[in-house]
Design a protein around this motif. Sequence first.
Motif, short mmCIF file in Angstrom:
data_model
loop_
_atom_site.label_atom_id
_atom_site.label_comp_id
_atom_site.label_asym_id
_atom_site.label_seq_id
_atom_site.Cartn_x
_atom_site.Cartn_y
_atom_site.Cartn_z
N GLY A 154 -14.11 15.91 -4.80
CA GLY A 154 -13.61 14.78 -5.61
C GLY A 154 -14.66 14.16 -6.51
O GLY A 154 -14.40 13.16 -7.17
N ARG A 155 -15.85 14.76 -6.57
CA ARG A 155 -16.88 14.24 -7.48
C ARG A 155 -17.01 15.15 -8.69
O ARG A 155 -16.63 16.31 -8.66
N VAL A 156 -17.55 14.60 -9.78
CA VAL A 156 -17.72 15.39 -11.00
C VAL A 156 -19.19 15.74 -11.14
O VAL A 156 -20.05 14.86 -11.10
N VAL A 157 -19.47 17.02 -11.30
CA VAL A 157 -20.84 17.48 -11.53
C VAL A 157 -20.88 17.98 -12.98
O VAL A 157 -20.08 18.82 -13.37
N VAL A 169 -15.54 20.11 -10.79
CA VAL A 169 -14.94 19.23 -9.79
C VAL A 169 -14.67 20.07 -8.54
O VAL A 169 -13.88 21.03 -8.59
N ALA A 170 -15.33 19.73 -7.46
CA ALA A 170 -15.13 20.48 -6.21
C ALA A 170 -13.94 19.88 -5.46
O ALA A 170 -13.88 18.67 -5.24
N ILE A 186 -6.26 13.07 1.16
CA ILE A 186 -7.59 13.32 0.59
C ILE A 186 -7.45 14.23 -0.63
O ILE A 186 -8.04 13.98 -1.68
N HIS A 187 -6.61 15.25 -0.52
CA HIS A 187 -6.36 16.14 -1.67
C HIS A 187 -5.77 15.35 -2.84
O HIS A 187 -6.19 15.51 -3.98
N GLN A 192 -6.91 12.95 -8.42
CA GLN A 192 -6.90 11.86 -9.40
C GLN A 192 -8.10 11.94 -10.34
O GLN A 192 -8.05 11.52 -11.49
N VAL A 193 -9.19 12.51 -9.84
CA VAL A 193 -10.41 12.59 -10.65
C VAL A 193 -10.20 13.47 -11.90
O VAL A 193 -10.89 13.30 -12.90
#
Length: 198
Positions: A154-157, A169-170, A186-187, A192-193
């Motif tokens: 859910g984070r952006v790298v 996005v993992a 959680i999914h 949403q990201v």
Amino acid sequence: MSDRTEQLRAIRDEVLNLTESPLYAYRVQNGYYPVIGQGNHYARIMFIGEAPGENEAKTGRPFCGASGRFLDELLASIQLKREDVYITNIVKDRPPDNRDPSKQEIAVYAPFLERQLQIIQPQVIATLGRYSMKYILDKYNAAERNEPISKLHGRVVRVIADWGALSIVALFHPASALYNPTQRQIHLDDFQVLKQFM
Ligand code: URA
């Protein structure tokens, strides 16, 4: 036919004849198809899963079993349809018994994924599961490449691809929610990201 479609078809033809793959004989014996990818050849978001399961190998389409139904639900939760994105896997043939893909299998099929990336040139790669996450983070030498999916999901790298800025996005593999309903939220939250890129 667009240039991209032609190039993707060339990949399909090469994978069909990939006799050197450790999964080739298993595919032929079972009358399976390789699963190359599906969706919009001009997509901004490319999803990368792990390897086809039985339903996928029988139809040649990615994520068409139970995990795929949940993936459709996740896409719909952010108003996306399959036609808006491109979906593929690292490994294009089904490993026996749905086991995890081996290092050797990933090495054999990765050059095809590399070509798909160069053809589609997405702005976002959403990895589904830890194998594709690891492969993509290593490929771009991301500072986060040794972090576990439990921390990165859910984070952006942000990295730089040959064609410009790329966000990774993992995401957890959708199958992880099938037997664990508490994972579903959680999914949904992680998806949403992706909204910021639409
Ligand atoms: N799981 C994957 O990783 N890919 C598919 O295509 C189907 C299930």
